[in-house]
Design an enzyme around this catalytic site. Structure first.
Site, PDB file in Angstrom:
ATOM      1  CB  ALA A 188       1.772  -8.335  17.064  1.00  0.00           C
ATOM      2  CG  HIS A 211      -2.039  -1.053   1.096  1.00  0.00           C
ATOM      3  ND1 HIS A 211      -2.824  -1.450   2.150  1.00  0.00           N
ATOM      4  CD2 HIS A 211      -2.450  -1.800   0.035  1.00  0.00           C
ATOM      5  CE1 HIS A 211      -3.678  -2.385   1.748  1.00  0.00           C
ATOM      6  NE2 HIS A 211      -3.462  -2.622   0.476  1.00  0.00           N
ATOM      7  CB  CYS A 221       6.085  11.278 -10.887  1.00  0.00           C
ATOM      8  SG  CYS A 221       5.430  12.072 -12.373  1.00  0.00           S
ATOM      9  CB  CYS A 259       7.021   9.174 -15.259  1.00  0.00           C
ATOM     10  SG  CYS A 259       8.038   9.872 -13.935  1.00  0.00           S
ATOM     11  CD  GLU A 289     -11.112  -7.632  17.592  1.00  0.00           C
ATOM     12  OE1 GLU A 289     -12.102  -7.425  16.879  1.00  0.00           O
ATOM     13  OE2 GLU A 289     -10.858  -7.031  18.655  1.00  0.00           O
ATOM     14  CB  CYS A 329       7.489  13.046 -17.007  1.00  0.00           C
ATOM     15  SG  CYS A 329       6.367  12.984 -15.607  1.00  0.00           S
ATOM     16  CB  CYS A 379       7.993  14.623 -12.189  1.00  0.00           C
ATOM     17  SG  CYS A 379       9.088  13.350 -12.788  1.00  0.00           S
ATOM     18  N   GLY A 421      -1.871  -9.096  12.625  1.00  0.00           N
ATOM     19  CA  GLY A 421      -2.545  -7.812  12.839  1.00  0.00           C
ATOM     20  C   GLY A 421      -3.256  -7.238  11.637  1.00  0.00           C
TER      21      GLY A 421
HETATM   22  P1  OAD Z   1      -7.376  -2.963  10.308  1.00  0.00           P
HETATM   23  O1  OAD Z   1      -7.471  -1.723  11.131  1.00  0.00           O
HETATM   24  O2  OAD Z   1      -8.504  -3.258   9.400  1.00  0.00           O
HETATM   25  O3  OAD Z   1      -7.201  -4.231  11.262  1.00  0.00           O
HETATM   26  C1  OAD Z   1      -6.271  -4.248  12.294  1.00  0.00           C
HETATM   27  C2  OAD Z   1      -6.233  -5.632  12.879  1.00  0.00           C
HETATM   28  O4  OAD Z   1      -5.211  -5.678  13.861  1.00  0.00           O
HETATM   29  C3  OAD Z   1      -7.528  -6.073  13.560  1.00  0.00           C
HETATM   30  O5  OAD Z   1      -7.867  -7.373  13.104  1.00  0.00           O
HETATM   31  C4  OAD Z   1      -7.180  -6.085  15.044  1.00  0.00           C
HETATM   32  O6  OAD Z   1      -7.855  -7.126  15.728  1.00  0.00           O
HETATM   33  C5  OAD Z   1      -5.701  -6.360  15.009  1.00  0.00           C
HETATM   34  N1  OAD Z   1      -4.904  -5.840  16.147  1.00  0.00           N
HETATM   35  C6  OAD Z   1      -5.025  -4.671  16.787  1.00  0.00           C
HETATM   36  N2  OAD Z   1      -4.065  -4.517  17.715  1.00  0.00           N
HETATM   37  C7  OAD Z   1      -3.289  -5.632  17.657  1.00  0.00           C
HETATM   38  C8  OAD Z   1      -2.126  -6.073  18.355  1.00  0.00           C
HETATM   39  N3  OAD Z   1      -1.556  -5.325  19.302  1.00  0.00           N
HETATM   40  N4  OAD Z   1      -1.608  -7.266  18.019  1.00  0.00           N
HETATM   41  C9  OAD Z   1      -2.189  -8.044  17.076  1.00  0.00           C
HETATM   42  N5  OAD Z   1      -3.282  -7.675  16.380  1.00  0.00           N
HETATM   43  C10 OAD Z   1      -3.829  -6.484  16.663  1.00  0.00           C
HETATM   44  O7  OAD Z   1      -5.964  -2.896   9.546  1.00  0.00           O
HETATM   45  P2  OAD Z   1      -5.505  -3.639   8.194  1.00  0.00           P
HETATM   46  O8  OAD Z   1      -6.057  -5.006   8.121  1.00  0.00           O
HETATM   47  O9  OAD Z   1      -4.047  -3.446   8.098  1.00  0.00           O
HETATM   48  O10 OAD Z   1      -5.428   0.589   3.421  1.00  0.00           O
HETATM   49  O11 OAD Z   1      -6.222  -2.730   7.125  1.00  0.00           O
HETATM   50  C11 OAD Z   1      -6.001  -2.971   5.769  1.00  0.00           C
HETATM   51  C12 OAD Z   1      -6.011  -1.689   4.983  1.00  0.00           C
HETATM   52  O12 OAD Z   1      -7.200  -0.951   5.271  1.00  0.00           O
HETATM   53  C13 OAD Z   1      -4.907  -0.727   5.350  1.00  0.00           C
HETATM   54  O13 OAD Z   1      -3.682  -1.029   4.740  1.00  0.00           O
HETATM   55  C14 OAD Z   1      -5.453   0.579   4.856  1.00  0.00           C
HETATM   56  C15 OAD Z   1      -6.858   0.461   5.362  1.00  0.00           C
HETATM   57  O14 OAD Z   1      -7.814   1.189   4.678  1.00  0.00           O
HETATM   58  C16 OAD Z   1      -4.789   1.559   2.741  1.00  0.00           C
HETATM   59  O15 OAD Z   1      -4.160   2.439   3.275  1.00  0.00           O
HETATM   60  C17 OAD Z   1      -4.900   1.397   1.269  1.00  0.00           C
HETATM   61 ZN    ZN Z   2       7.340  12.022 -13.745  1.00  0.00          ZN
END
Ligand code: OAD
Ligand code: ZN
Length: 276
Positions: free
Chosen positions: A264, A130, A138, A141, A248, A183, A180, A220
């Site tokens: 974690a 991500h 840019c 490009c 969870e 380009c 940029c 996580g």
């Molecule tokens: P989420 O916020 O959706 O989920 C976080 C997860 O971490 C949950 O399942 C929690 O239970 C778990 N969690 C929280 N604290 C924890 C800990 N201390 N140890 C272990 N687990 C823990 O985050 P992502 O799944 O990363 O996208 O979200 C995916 C994408 O949604 C992100 O990359 C972002 C967002 O929109 C973009 O930026 C494109």
């Molecule tokens: Zn460029």
């Protein structure tokens, strides 16, 4: 219970000792691994999307319209978002994965995170699905430049000081996201926003890593955002054993061979202790 702190049962300890060998492990990480570095997750209680509507704040069109309606709202978001990232330090979970890479057990980390904490902990093989909030790209490009921490701090502080003036904010944006030199296109944040494609090279590399891995450790992530959420099943279909570490159950917990529920930052150091 067979490890010192009683976090795992004997079946899991035996599995880890038998299978976590040279290059056998690939990790997929999400916001949960950085939660103990004081970066809020996206979903759930206290998550970023609880405070800011992702319908507005997670896409480029949305952000532009927030700025048009009330620039102060955009400044508040940038300030909240970068504020925590700028202060965050790698935690024991990031550090344990870096140590497991150093001894050759972890082959790579595929991350959805944009916080650079894996790299700051010392991990070298990191595939960023991500993007990265400390980089600009840019729009035309695709060439990339790093946005150093001090520069990001300076940008946020200028944003905050000039939150009342659209013109000044636009000037600041064009200073930190210039044209940029290759380009003439405009630089923008290198974070993948909603509705945008994931970087093709990184996705290709992720599939390649998952085709060859014996164990996938998913740490996580709520596993609700695709295509990242499809990666565990992709690995499983190619013979990998799946292990989930999460405070969870995720949306896809059912497909995992081992589920370790907890923080974690407690669990990964304990896994490292079984092996190093
Ligand atoms: P989420 O916020 O959706 O989920 C976080 C997860 O971490 C949950 O399942 C929690 O239970 C778990 N969690 C929280 N604290 C924890 C800990 N201390 N140890 C272990 N687990 C823990 O985050 P992502 O799944 O990363 O996208 O979200 C995916 C994408 O949604 C992100 O990359 C972002 C967002 O929109 C973009 O930026 C494109
Ligand atoms: Zn460029």
């Amino acid at each position: 219970m067979s490890n010192k702190r009683g976090l795992f049962d004997k079946r899991f300890c035996d599995f880890v000792r038998k299978n976590f060998k040279e290059g056998a492990v690939v990790c997929l990480t999400g916001a949960g691994i950085s939660n103990e570095s004081s970066i809020p997750t996206f979903r759930g209680k206290g998550g970023l999307w609880e405070k800011y509507d992702p319908g507005m704040y997670a896409s480029m069109d949305g952000l532009v319209s927030v700025f048009r309606k009330n620039p102060k709202d955009l400044v508040d978001f940038v300030s909240d978002f970068y504020g925590v990232l700028l202060k965050a330090k790698a935690n024991p979970a990031h550090i344990s994965l870096a140590a497991l890479e150093k001894v050759g057990i972890v082959k790579a980390i595929i991350t959805q995170n944009i916080d650079s904490l894996h790299q700051r902990a010392g991990s070298r093989s990191v595939v960023e699905l991500h993007g990265n909030s400390f980089r600009i790209r840019c729009s035309d490009c695709g060439s990339k430049l790093s946005l150093e921490i001090n520069r990001a701090k300076e940008m946020v502080s200028l944003f905050e000081k000039n939150s009342g003036s659209r013109i000044k904010l636009l000037k600041i944006m064009s200073r930190y996201c210039p044209r940029c030199s290759k380009c003439g296109g405009r630089y923008r944040t290198d974070i993948v926003l909603f509705g945008e494609q994931l970087p093709a090279e990184e996705l290709k590399l992720a599939y390649k890593l998952l085709s060859g891995c014996k164990c996938l450790l998913v740490i996580g992530s709520s596993l609700v955002v695709y295509p990242a959420a499809s990666l565990p099943l992709y690995a499983k279909e190619r013979g990998a054993k799946l292990i989930e570490i999460n405070s969870e159950p995720s949306a896809l917990s059912d497909i995992f061979d081992y589920k370790i529920m907890g923080k974690a930052g407690d669990i990964l150091p304990e896994i490292a202790r079984l092996l190093i």
